[in-house]
Design an enzyme around this catalytic site. Sequence first.
Site, PDB file in Angstrom:
ATOM      1  N   ALA A  66     -12.186  -4.667 -81.755  1.00 10.66           N
ATOM      2  CA  ALA A  66     -13.283  -5.020 -80.856  1.00 10.66           C
ATOM      3  C   ALA A  66     -12.699  -5.582 -79.567  1.00 10.66           C
ATOM      4  O   ALA A  66     -11.544  -6.004 -79.514  1.00 10.66           O
ATOM      5  CB  ALA A  66     -14.200  -6.044 -81.509  1.00 10.66           C
ATOM      6  N   GLY A 112     -12.755  -3.918 -85.967  1.00 16.19           N
ATOM      7  CA  GLY A 112     -13.975  -3.124 -85.853  1.00 16.19           C
ATOM      8  C   GLY A 112     -13.733  -1.634 -85.966  1.00 16.19           C
ATOM      9  O   GLY A 112     -14.622  -0.884 -86.364  1.00 16.19           O
ATOM     10  N   GLU A 115     -13.623  -0.978 -89.628  1.00 12.06           N
ATOM     11  CA  GLU A 115     -14.998  -1.152 -90.112  1.00 12.06           C
ATOM     12  C   GLU A 115     -15.850   0.062 -89.763  1.00 12.06           C
ATOM     13  O   GLU A 115     -16.691   0.497 -90.561  1.00 12.06           O
ATOM     14  CB  GLU A 115     -15.589  -2.429 -89.522  1.00 12.06           C
ATOM     15  CG  GLU A 115     -14.965  -3.682 -90.110  1.00 12.06           C
ATOM     16  CD  GLU A 115     -15.437  -4.957 -89.444  1.00 12.06           C
ATOM     17  OE1 GLU A 115     -15.998  -5.817 -90.141  1.00 12.06           O
ATOM     18  OE2 GLU A 115     -15.243  -5.095 -88.212  1.00 12.06           O
ATOM     19  N   GLU A 135      -8.717 -10.074 -88.334  1.00  9.65           N
ATOM     20  CA  GLU A 135      -9.583 -11.074 -87.721  1.00  9.65           C
ATOM     21  C   GLU A 135      -9.199 -12.523 -88.026  1.00  9.65           C
ATOM     22  O   GLU A 135      -9.352 -13.403 -87.179  1.00  9.65           O
ATOM     23  CB  GLU A 135     -11.046 -10.831 -88.140  1.00  9.65           C
ATOM     24  CG  GLU A 135     -11.714  -9.646 -87.460  1.00  9.65           C
ATOM     25  CD  GLU A 135     -11.484  -8.322 -88.178  1.00  9.65           C
ATOM     26  OE1 GLU A 135     -12.167  -7.348 -87.852  1.00  9.65           O
ATOM     27  OE2 GLU A 135     -10.594  -8.280 -89.065  1.00  9.65           O
TER      28      GLU A 135
END
Length: 260
Positions: A66, A112, A115, A135
């Site tokens: 991200a 992300g 994900e 993360e």
Amino acid sequence: MAYNNIQTESKDNILYITINRPKQLNALNRETIGELSQAFKDGEANSDIQVIILTGTGEKAFVAGADIKEFANYSVEEGKSLSADGHKNLFDLVESLGTPVIAAVNGFALGGGLELAMSCHIRVASENAKMGLPEVSLGVIPGYGGTQRLAQLVGKGKAIEMVATAGMINAEDAHHWGLVNHVTFQSELLEKCQEIANAIKKNSPKAISNAIKAINAGFEEGKNGFEEEINQFGNSFGTADFKEGTSAFLEKRKPNFKGE
């Protein structure tokens, strides 16, 4: 529709969606998530599209995470909103699509990016792919479904190890653990995805959509996967695809499914 961060192309009943932010290693920001959401919705609404293939520009990264600078100063409530909006607008959306989505994981799929790949129905990785959820090294946890989908795919112990160490695994380990379906050479990645897509295209789009609903139900809180299978099995009998499929079988010919 014109996009700033992604590219789309339709060919032979396949929609190709390519995240196109090479300078940022295709990192996800709010605008990119919004564009992806719209592209997936458009693909689902287009009856000509039977499979969607998602990838990233270049050979370095599928999605390298991200865009951290967007949320570095968020409050608790803003963080919750960021996660909830992402779930609703993209990650849960992709998982629940009736059109099969294949992730062509070319290079890094981190945070992300992993994900997003995990929300797709099928994952094919290039041999140079590296995957991880780093993360916790930033003092936060995966917020776009990573803690749940990773455990579903690789098991609780492996998921906790990957998240807690913030480490990356290579494509072969990802395949061995069940995180990806196939590993192939970088040069053959899209070809392998197209091979899978072409096998899917031979079958009933309506039945595939019903099957995805039944499979997903087994992982949804408050739903009984077996009951959903019974419902979707029964629903199949009311479709034009079922009538065409059974007629073609009895007449010893190839079916011509319409997705109806």
